[in-house]
Motif scaffolding. Structure first.
Motif, PDB file in Angstrom:
ATOM      1  N   GLY A  72       3.299   1.965  -7.660  1.00  0.00           N
ATOM      2  CA  GLY A  72       3.846   2.152  -6.322  1.00  0.00           C
ATOM      3  C   GLY A  72       4.030   3.575  -5.856  1.00  0.00           C
ATOM      4  N   LYS A  73       3.702   4.541  -6.691  1.00  0.00           N
ATOM      5  CA  LYS A  73       3.823   5.934  -6.246  1.00  0.00           C
ATOM      6  C   LYS A  73       2.624   6.317  -5.395  1.00  0.00           C
ATOM      7  CE  LYS A  73       6.626   7.612 -10.125  1.00  0.00           C
ATOM      8  NZ  LYS A  73       6.726   6.339 -10.860  1.00  0.00           N
ATOM      9  N   VAL A  74       2.840   7.304  -4.527  1.00  0.00           N
ATOM     10  CA  VAL A  74       1.750   7.813  -3.686  1.00  0.00           C
ATOM     11  C   VAL A  74       1.486   9.269  -4.040  1.00  0.00           C
ATOM     12  CG1 VAL A  74       2.236   6.231  -1.784  1.00  0.00           C
ATOM     13  CG2 VAL A  74       3.331   8.485  -1.828  1.00  0.00           C
ATOM     14  N   VAL A  75       0.261   9.696  -3.802  1.00  0.00           N
ATOM     15  CA  VAL A  75      -0.127  11.068  -4.130  1.00  0.00           C
ATOM     16  C   VAL A  75       0.261  11.989  -2.984  1.00  0.00           C
ATOM     17  CG1 VAL A  75      -2.026  12.593  -4.765  1.00  0.00           C
ATOM     18  CG2 VAL A  75      -2.031  10.215  -5.542  1.00  0.00           C
ATOM     19  N   THR A  76       0.992  13.040  -3.290  1.00  0.00           N
ATOM     20  CA  THR A  76       1.400  14.003  -2.270  1.00  0.00           C
ATOM     21  C   THR A  76       0.656  15.330  -2.396  1.00  0.00           C
ATOM     22  OG1 THR A  76       3.259  14.642  -3.690  1.00  0.00           O
ATOM     23  CG2 THR A  76       3.692  13.007  -1.962  1.00  0.00           C
ATOM     24  N   GLN A  77       0.075  15.602  -3.567  1.00  0.00           N
ATOM     25  CA  GLN A  77      -0.767  16.771  -3.774  1.00  0.00           C
ATOM     26  C   GLN A  77      -1.869  16.375  -4.748  1.00  0.00           C
ATOM     27  OE1 GLN A  77       1.031  20.617  -4.514  1.00  0.00           O
ATOM     28  NE2 GLN A  77       3.003  19.980  -3.692  1.00  0.00           N
ATOM     29  N   LEU A  78      -3.087  16.872  -4.465  1.00  0.00           N
ATOM     30  CA  LEU A  78      -4.218  16.502  -5.318  1.00  0.00           C
ATOM     31  C   LEU A  78      -5.181  17.674  -5.443  1.00  0.00           C
ATOM     32  CD1 LEU A  78      -5.682  14.207  -6.880  1.00  0.00           C
ATOM     33  CD2 LEU A  78      -6.879  13.675  -4.737  1.00  0.00           C
TER      34      LEU A  78
END
Length: 299
Positions: A224-230
């Motif tokens: 359920g986590k989302v990516v905020t930096q990649l």
């Protein structure tokens, strides 16, 4: 100077001034040092060290710089002088000094010291890309980037620039790419990312120098986590970290770009000319491709 972090704004190409007009307008808002009781001063300054001009043009790109100078007056210095004056009043006049009087004394001390205070200065550079229609600012802080844009608008009497608002959010696309284990088109996953969850206390996971396709990394998205930096690599030209705010951090220009710039420049001016064009072309072309995967611009 290669930009190491970038905030950018799409521009209306049809309503950009000419380079000489831009230079004339910036000259009216040129930097001047702090005077008297001023705490800071801001204005446009030469963006390159080998020329006094306020605009450095390289083909279809124009480089500018906003300079800020601030007075440095340590709070501890003011406090020490204030304590001495309060003590002197108490000893000489035999009375206590109230809160209001202390504040007035503090203001007097500050006014006395300010003209003699040390100063520190810094510049934020920006490049107009008149071909692709972007303003690229060498800072990932939204407040500092917005300040540069505001100063340009004030100097020019207006500038049609907008926030980079795409149909799909960068966070959604980054989360999708991490979940599928690869980017698309010219984009490849690098080795860094940040993920955030939801809740009253937001959990944050930072991954550095790891295989982003590893199960333990992908599992964070499945939970359920989302990516905020990649971290991404684009066409073997750029490596960077994309953020949820659509800024670029920790930009690295890979060997192919740096070598091409060096092959086209044998002195400071020509090297700056070549690197400015190559940097701007790479960043703008990459952004246009990325915007395509984000569904294009919002109407």
């Amino acid at each position: 100077m290669w930009f190491k972090q970038v905030s950018f704004y799409p521009l209306n190409k049809e309503k950009l001034p000419q380079a000489d007009t831009l230079a004339d307008k910036l000259r009216e808002a040129e930097f001047a040092h702090c005077q008297g009781l001023d705490w800071f001063s801001e204005g446009f300054a030469p963006p390159v060290p080998f020329s006094p001009e306020l605009v450095f043009p390289a083909d279809y790109t124009w480089r500018v710089a906003l300079k800020k100078e601030e007075k440095v007056l340590p709070a501890g210095v003011i406090r020490d002088i204030l304590d001495e004056r309060v003590l002197r009043i108490q000893d000489e006049e035999g009375r206590s000094v109230g809160r209001k009087e202390k504040q007035e004394l503090k203001e007097q001390i500050t006014d006395d010291l300010l003209p003699r205070a040390f100063t520190r200065s810094g510049r934020t550079q920006a490049v107009f890309d008149t071909r692709h229609g972007y303003l690229l600012i060498n800072n990932a802080s939204s407040a500092k980037a917005e300040n540069v844009l505001t100063k340009l608008r004030e100097a020019l009497g207006g500038l049609e620039a907008s926030l980079p608002n795409t149909k799909q959010s960068p966070s959604s696309l980054m989360t999708s790419w991490l979940l599928q284990g690869h980017g698309e088109g010219g984009f490849e996953l690098d080795s860094d990312c940040e993920l955030k969850g939801v809740g009253d206390v937001v959990p944050v996971v930072k991954v550095s120098k790891q295989d982003l396709t590893a199960d333990e990394v992908v599992q964070h998205v499945k939970n359920g986590k989302v990516v905020t930096q990649l971290g991404l690599v684009w066409r073997e030209q750029l490596a960077f970290v994309l953020t949820q705010d659509f800024t670029l951090k920790r930009i690295q220009y890979l060997d192919v770009l740096q070598e091409e710039a060096e092959n086209n420049g044998d002195d400071a001016a020509s090297l700056m000319f070549a690197s400015q064009i190559l940097m701007t072309e790479a960043l703008s072309t990459m952004l246009e491709e990325l915007v395509g995967y984000l569904g294009g611009w919002q109407d």
